[in-house]
Design a protein around this motif. Structure first.
Motif, mmCIF file in Angstrom:
data_model
loop_
_atom_site.group_PDB
_atom_site.id
_atom_site.type_symbol
_atom_site.label_atom_id
_atom_site.label_comp_id
_atom_site.label_asym_id
_atom_site.label_seq_id
_atom_site.Cartn_x
_atom_site.Cartn_y
_atom_site.Cartn_z
ATOM 1 N N PRO A 33 1.293 -4.709 5.744
ATOM 2 C CA PRO A 33 2.161 -6.068 6.263
ATOM 3 C C PRO A 33 1.195 -6.851 7.156
ATOM 4 N N ARG A 34 0.270 -6.159 8.026
ATOM 5 C CA ARG A 34 -0.565 -6.746 8.944
ATOM 6 C C ARG A 34 -1.478 -7.716 8.065
ATOM 7 N N CYS A 35 -2.210 -7.037 7.091
ATOM 8 C CA CYS A 35 -3.301 -7.416 6.353
ATOM 9 C C CYS A 35 -2.820 -8.611 5.729
ATOM 10 N N PHE A 36 -1.652 -8.562 4.975
ATOM 11 C CA PHE A 36 -1.288 -9.626 3.950
ATOM 12 C C PHE A 36 -0.653 -10.767 4.886
ATOM 13 N N GLU A 37 -0.101 -10.625 6.309
ATOM 14 C CA GLU A 37 0.528 -11.702 6.873
ATOM 15 C C GLU A 37 -0.817 -12.656 7.417
ATOM 16 N N THR A 38 -1.795 -11.695 8.085
ATOM 17 C CA THR A 38 -2.922 -12.462 8.453
ATOM 18 C C THR A 38 -3.904 -13.253 7.315
ATOM 19 N N LEU A 39 -3.886 -12.691 5.963
ATOM 20 C CA LEU A 39 -4.393 -13.190 4.950
ATOM 21 C C LEU A 39 -3.606 -14.389 4.667
ATOM 22 N N THR A 104 -8.247 -3.085 3.539
ATOM 23 C CA THR A 104 -6.883 -3.324 4.124
ATOM 24 C C THR A 104 -6.560 -3.163 5.591
ATOM 25 N N ASP A 105 -7.507 -2.404 6.148
ATOM 26 C CA ASP A 105 -7.331 -2.472 7.518
ATOM 27 C C ASP A 105 -8.120 -3.293 8.345
#
Length: 338
Positions: A33-39, A104-105
């Motif tokens: 979730p955090r990876c995709f949101e920042t991306l 991913t992290d």
């Protein structure tokens, strides 16, 4: 739909793109979730394609992607093929655009994609780019590196040489440091944010599939240098890297932080045999065994004096045996075991 409908969507496979981002997932559901949101935030105004290669995670990663990232291209492996081989699976999906390998992290800043692409476009001789990395506490993490040396690695590991001989220092903030370079040339960059020019991929390729994990980016950067391309690290944008998110789930990692991963030792043996031949492999093997033997004796002495943990000597003794076991299993660095 995306997590936030107001955030940009990714372009589909086959469509023109400014950038393709490859994410290799292995039991990393908690990071997605955090990876995709920042991306998505960093993708504003860019045509970004995202390809996720799932290495048979079995943790609900595929279901999450279907529900929250239907615009990502997903490759679902039936087994864990390793980091390098999984990234190689993305190559047939590329056009002329650069490829960004992103862990991913690893969580990009809003300007990370634009800044990195601009730096790559500004220097035609630059083939590969990394960026400043920090941990969750904002502390600088290794990003720009020098190629490892057999003897220097031994001296560093045993404490005979202080400091990290393979670290390339980045200035804290070039914007506020007069004369500080935004780009720092280096030998190789850490693979959690690894931007490769499309021309380099067509000329050099990507990763040697023999490396399951570790040393694949060192080997690739060496081949990139040998092909005449420059490599640098950009200090004007920052990516947060948790570190070890997926790797810690893989076999070969002991419960003790000081236990060397079998994956790392195997890749190191393959690397030295490939680039230094049999003499280099034998030197690395001998010094690896000697280093862990020295560390085991030091740990035993500290434990006897009540200044160290009793199990540390056993950990280093196991590491020493591991070098010899893996040397034999890999045919002295000529073949992978997986």
């Amino acid at each position: 739909m995306p997590l936030d409908p107001a955030l940009p969507s990714f372009v589909p496979g086959g469509a023109p793109a400014d950038l393709t981002v490859a994410l290799v997932a292995y039991r990393s559901l908690s990071f997605l979730p955090r990876c995709f949101e920042t991306l998505r935030v960093a993708s504003a105004g860019l045509r970004v394609r995202v390809v996720v290669v799932d290495n048979a995670s079995g943790d609900g990663c595929l279901a999450w992607l279907a529900a929250h990232a239907p615009d990502a291209v997903v490759i679902a492996n039936t087994q864990n093929v390793g980091f390098g081989r999984a990234n190689n699976q993305v190559l047939p999906l590329l056009g002329e655009e650069p490829l960004l390998l992103l862990n991913t992290d690893a969580f990009v800043a809003p300007d990370s994609l634009r800044a990195a692409l601009a730096a790559l476009a500004a220097d035609p001789a630059l083939g590969l780019l990394g960026v400043r990395l920090v941990d969750e506490n904002g502390l600088a993490a290794p990003a720009a590196r020098r190629f490892p040396g057999i003897v220097s690695s031994f001296l560093h590991k045993t404490g005979l040489k202080r400091g990290d001989p393979h670290h390339v220092e980045l200035v804290a903030d070039p914007a506020t440091t007069p004369g500080a370079p935004a780009l720092r040339p280096c030998d190789w960059v850490v693979g959690c944010f690894y931007l490769v020019r499309g021309t380099v991929l067509r000329q050099v390729g990507l990763f040697d599939p023999r490396y399951f994990l570790y040393f694949e980016e060192v080997d690739h950067c060496l081949r990139t240098h040998q092909a005449g391309w420059g490599i640098a690290c950009l200090a004007t944008t920052t990516v947060v890297h948790v570190g070890g998110g997926s790797a810690a789930q893989m076999p070969g990692f002991g419960p003790r932080a000081r236990q060397v991963s079998v994956l790392q030792v195997e890749s190191e043996l393959l690397y030295w045999r490939k680039h230094r031949g049999r003499p280099g492999l034998l030197l690395a093997l001998g010094l690896g065994l000697l280093a862990d033997t020295v560390l085991a004796l030091k740990a035993w002495a500290k434990a006897r004096l009540g200044r160290g943990a009793a199990g540390d000597a056993a950990v280093h003794a196991r590491n020493a045996r591991q070098w010899w076991t893996l040397a034999r299993a890999t045919g002295f660095g000529t073949r992978p075991t997986r």
